[in-house]
Design a protein around this motif. Structure first.
Motif, PDB file in Angstrom:
ATOM      1  N   TRP A  62       0.747  -1.069   0.447  1.00 43.73           N
ATOM      2  CA  TRP A  62      -0.497   0.090  -0.146  1.00 43.73           C
ATOM      3  C   TRP A  62       0.781   1.139   0.082  1.00 43.73           C
ATOM      4  O   TRP A  62       0.110   2.453  -0.336  1.00 43.73           O
ATOM      5  N   THR A  63       2.068   1.380   0.107  1.00 45.11           N
ATOM      6  CA  THR A  63       3.370   1.863   0.152  1.00 45.11           C
ATOM      7  C   THR A  63       3.936   2.476  -1.135  1.00 45.11           C
ATOM      8  O   THR A  63       5.078   3.410  -1.524  1.00 45.11           O
ATOM      9  N   THR A  77       7.537   3.250  -2.817  1.00 49.21           N
ATOM     10  CA  THR A  77       8.691   5.099  -2.446  1.00 49.21           C
ATOM     11  C   THR A  77       9.613   5.679  -0.336  1.00 49.21           C
ATOM     12  O   THR A  77       9.251   3.948   0.063  1.00 49.21           O
ATOM     13  N   LYS A  78       9.098   6.561  -0.157  1.00 48.16           N
ATOM     14  CA  LYS A  78      10.699   6.514   1.313  1.00 48.16           C
ATOM     15  C   LYS A  78       9.191   5.235   2.429  1.00 48.16           C
ATOM     16  O   LYS A  78      10.033   5.525   2.961  1.00 48.16           O
ATOM     17  N   ALA A  79       8.338   5.495   1.816  1.00 42.82           N
ATOM     18  CA  ALA A  79       6.836   5.614   3.001  1.00 42.82           C
ATOM     19  C   ALA A  79       7.629   3.774   3.093  1.00 42.82           C
ATOM     20  O   ALA A  79       6.989   3.110   4.172  1.00 42.82           O
ATOM     21  N   SER A  80       8.169   3.404   2.221  1.00 40.48           N
ATOM     22  CA  SER A  80       8.208   2.280   1.499  1.00 40.48           C
ATOM     23  C   SER A  80       9.565   1.435   2.520  1.00 40.48           C
ATOM     24  O   SER A  80       9.555   0.443   3.020  1.00 40.48           O
ATOM     25  N   ALA A 102      -2.393   6.360  -9.099  1.00 40.25           N
ATOM     26  CA  ALA A 102      -2.753   6.116  -8.131  1.00 40.25           C
ATOM     27  C   ALA A 102      -1.773   5.916  -6.447  1.00 40.25           C
ATOM     28  O   ALA A 102      -1.033   5.902  -6.546  1.00 40.25           O
ATOM     29  N   PRO A 103      -2.105   7.010  -5.519  1.00 38.49           N
ATOM     30  CA  PRO A 103      -1.382   7.468  -5.023  1.00 38.49           C
ATOM     31  C   PRO A 103      -0.855   6.628  -4.229  1.00 38.49           C
ATOM     32  O   PRO A 103      -1.579   5.583  -3.347  1.00 38.49           O
ATOM     33  N   GLY A 160       0.358 -10.147  -4.467  1.00 39.72           N
ATOM     34  CA  GLY A 160      -1.027 -10.325  -4.412  1.00 39.72           C
ATOM     35  C   GLY A 160      -1.472  -8.591  -4.488  1.00 39.72           C
ATOM     36  O   GLY A 160      -2.848  -8.814  -5.271  1.00 39.72           O
ATOM     37  N   ILE A 161      -1.618  -7.729  -3.048  1.00 39.16           N
ATOM     38  CA  ILE A 161      -1.571  -6.898  -3.686  1.00 39.16           C
ATOM     39  C   ILE A 161      -1.831  -6.125  -4.724  1.00 39.16           C
ATOM     40  O   ILE A 161      -2.357  -5.196  -5.312  1.00 39.16           O
TER      41      ILE A 161
END
Length: 173
Positions: free
Chosen positions: A79-80, A96-99, A158-159, A142-143
């Motif tokens: 999701w990140t 991303t950086k959040a990942s 998609a953000p 999967g996601i």
């Protein structure tokens, strides 16, 4: 397999996955994205030392928490991850950086689990870590495939959490 071989396999898979995920790359939803996690899980489950013979209950509880941690990290990582459709209709992805933050939290949780197990005197085999990694990769894949299939050729990017909605550019190979 020996613990050293398992550890080397885990390090190699993590290195490959991290390097690949932090570069923009196309998602092929028809590919067998689930194959590597299944192979890792089978290898992990074939190990006789996945549960400590002297501390079965504690060992099983730590394994269950490791699996739940792996599944949560996989979902957080997916999701990140930024996902978008290029002008040619190809779906692209890049972590991303959040990942990075999700990976850091996951590493901290796993170190904490190891410390709890060591404090309880539980022998912890690398197979449990490999099984958690398999869960992480399976949920993430999967996601991402589900998110990629939900986009169409006219979709906007998609953000992803922590993305800042910057335009993404394809990296040349």
């Amino acid at each position: 397999m020996s613990g050293l071989v398992n550890t080397l396999m885990i390090v190699a898979v993590v290195a490959i996955v991290i390097v690949r995920q932090f570069r923009a790359r196309a998602i092929n939803t028809d590919r067998r994205w689930w194959l590597l996690p299944v192979i890792l899980a089978v290898v992990a489950l074939r190990e006789p030392g996945i549960l400590d013979a002297h501390h079965r209950t504690e060992s099983a509880a730590l394994l269950a928490v490791e699996l739940l941690t792996g599944l949560a990290i996989g979902a957080g990582w997916a999701w990140t991850t930024r996902i978008w459709t290029a002008a040619d209709g190809v779906v692209w992805t890049k972590s991303t950086k959040a990942s990075v933050a999700v990976w850091a939290v996951g590493l901290g949780l796993r170190v904490g689990l190891y410390a709890v197990g060591a404090g309880l005197g539980v022998h912890q085999d690398s197979a449990a870590l490999m099984l958690g990694l398999a869960g992480t990769l399976l949920v993430r894949g999967g996601i991402l495939v589900w998110r990629a299939q939900s986009l169409d050729a006219t979709s906007r990017p998609a953000p992803a959490y922590g993305d800042g909605r910057r335009p993404a550019w394809k990296e040349s190979v």
